[in-house]
Structures are given as C-alpha cells and as structure tokens.
Design a protein around this motif. Structure first.
Motif, mmCIF file in Angstrom:
data_model
loop_
_atom_site.group_PDB
_atom_site.id
_atom_site.type_symbol
_atom_site.label_atom_id
_atom_site.label_comp_id
_atom_site.label_asym_id
_atom_site.label_seq_id
_atom_site.Cartn_x
_atom_site.Cartn_y
_atom_site.Cartn_z
ATOM 1 N N ALA A 55 3.506 -0.899 -8.050
ATOM 2 C CA ALA A 55 4.513 -1.809 -7.471
ATOM 3 C C ALA A 55 4.015 -2.389 -6.141
ATOM 4 O O ALA A 55 4.214 -3.580 -5.863
ATOM 5 C CB ALA A 55 5.837 -1.077 -7.298
ATOM 6 N N ALA A 56 3.362 -1.574 -5.323
ATOM 7 C CA ALA A 56 2.840 -2.038 -4.036
ATOM 8 C C ALA A 56 1.730 -3.075 -4.230
ATOM 9 O O ALA A 56 1.676 -4.081 -3.512
ATOM 10 C CB ALA A 56 2.344 -0.858 -3.206
ATOM 11 N N VAL A 57 0.846 -2.842 -5.205
ATOM 12 C CA VAL A 57 -0.225 -3.804 -5.482
ATOM 13 C C VAL A 57 0.374 -5.116 -5.983
ATOM 14 O O VAL A 57 -0.050 -6.201 -5.570
ATOM 15 C CB VAL A 57 -1.237 -3.214 -6.488
ATOM 16 N N GLN A 58 1.375 -5.036 -6.841
ATOM 17 C CA GLN A 58 2.024 -6.252 -7.339
ATOM 18 C C GLN A 58 2.683 -7.030 -6.205
ATOM 19 O O GLN A 58 2.653 -8.262 -6.188
ATOM 20 C CB GLN A 58 3.047 -5.907 -8.414
ATOM 21 N N LYS A 59 3.259 -6.321 -5.242
ATOM 22 C CA LYS A 59 3.886 -6.976 -4.080
ATOM 23 C C LYS A 59 2.824 -7.625 -3.193
ATOM 24 O O LYS A 59 3.027 -8.699 -2.640
ATOM 25 C CB LYS A 59 4.696 -5.957 -3.290
ATOM 26 N N MET A 60 1.668 -6.976 -3.073
ATOM 27 C CA MET A 60 0.573 -7.483 -2.246
ATOM 28 C C MET A 60 -0.082 -8.716 -2.873
ATOM 29 O O MET A 60 -0.555 -9.605 -2.171
ATOM 30 C CB MET A 60 -0.469 -6.381 -2.063
ATOM 31 N N PHE A 61 -0.105 -8.764 -4.214
ATOM 32 C CA PHE A 61 -0.762 -9.859 -4.939
ATOM 33 C C PHE A 61 0.203 -10.465 -5.962
ATOM 34 O O PHE A 61 -0.030 -10.371 -7.173
ATOM 35 C CB PHE A 61 -2.026 -9.349 -5.647
ATOM 36 N N PRO A 62 1.284 -11.084 -5.499
ATOM 37 C CA PRO A 62 2.275 -11.621 -6.442
ATOM 38 C C PRO A 62 1.667 -12.694 -7.349
ATOM 39 O O PRO A 62 0.862 -13.518 -6.903
ATOM 40 C CB PRO A 62 3.353 -12.217 -5.531
ATOM 41 N N GLY A 63 2.019 -12.609 -8.628
ATOM 42 C CA GLY A 63 1.554 -13.591 -9.596
ATOM 43 C C GLY A 63 0.148 -13.362 -10.118
ATOM 44 O O GLY A 63 -0.307 -14.077 -11.000
ATOM 45 N N HIS A 64 -0.547 -12.375 -9.583
ATOM 46 C CA HIS A 64 -1.902 -12.083 -10.038
ATOM 47 C C HIS A 64 -1.852 -11.214 -11.300
ATOM 48 O O HIS A 64 -0.893 -10.485 -11.525
ATOM 49 C CB HIS A 64 -2.696 -11.367 -8.948
#
Length: 122
Positions: A55-64
């Motif tokens: 979840a943290a990685v997704q927040k850091m790289f939204p849409g990736h």
C-alpha cells in the motif's frame, strides 16, 4: 518451471492490486502466513506488514504498474525474476528490480529484493 512463473505472476499481481480486500486474498494465496519480505528499504514480516508495504509503494508511485521482465528461473525451493515498475504508457521503467524467493509448500516464505534502477532524487 511453469508453476514458478504462475506464482511469480500472482506475486506481481498482488503488488498491482489496489483494492485492499482483493489484495489481501492474493497475499494469502501467494505468501506463507509468516512470510518475510526484505529489500534495501524495508523488512516486512507477515501478511499485514507485507500488505502495508505494498500500500505504501502504491501511494508513493500512484498509477504505476509492476511487470515481470523475462523468464522466471527456479530450482529446488527457490525462484528468481526481474520486474519493472512504470507508468502504463512509459517507454522506460522508473524502477527495475530483481527478487529471489524461497518457497515453502507452494507459497513464498521469504523474498530478498534488490533494486537495480531507482529514481534519482532532484
């Protein structure tokens, strides 16, 4: 090894899943309950911590989006594979990584992640 490729594909799918309930179901399918994920920035132990890391990685790289890069190599109870993280329409990946996973009973019990390419801070 076909089973290893399918497991690696589900692993990558778990990193792309943004719906918390579907992601948790994938995590329980892919990882052993007390699995350990380690990369240069974090060590996460168990489904809850791995879920929070994703979840943290997704927040850091939204849409990736994460994608497997090439073949999955496997022998005994181990597999290794490369992956890319990029915007869906990007010509170059933003991040390139290499993971080694230890398997136990058809699930991943340990992941050792390496980062081959990371964004340069401005």
């Amino acid at each position: 090894m076909n089973d290893a490729h399918a497991l690696a594909a589900r692993y990558i799918r778990s990193w792309n899943e943004t719906d918390p309930l579907r992601r948790r179901a994938l995590l329980e399918d892919v990882y052993a309950e007390h699995a350990v994920y380690t990369d240069p920035m974090i060590t996460a132990k168990g489904w809850e911590a791995i879920d929070a890391t994703i979840a943290a990685v997704q927040k850091m790289f939204p849409g990736h989006v994460f994608r497997l890069d090439g073949d999955v190599d496997a022998h005994h109870d181990m597999m290794r594979f490369r992956w890319h993280l990029s915007q869906p329409d990007a010509s170059e990946p933003l991040v390139i990584g290499f993971d080694v996973a230890v398997l136990e009973g058809g699930h991943i019990s340990k992941v050792y992640g390496f980062l081959d390419k990371v964004p340069v801070a401005a």
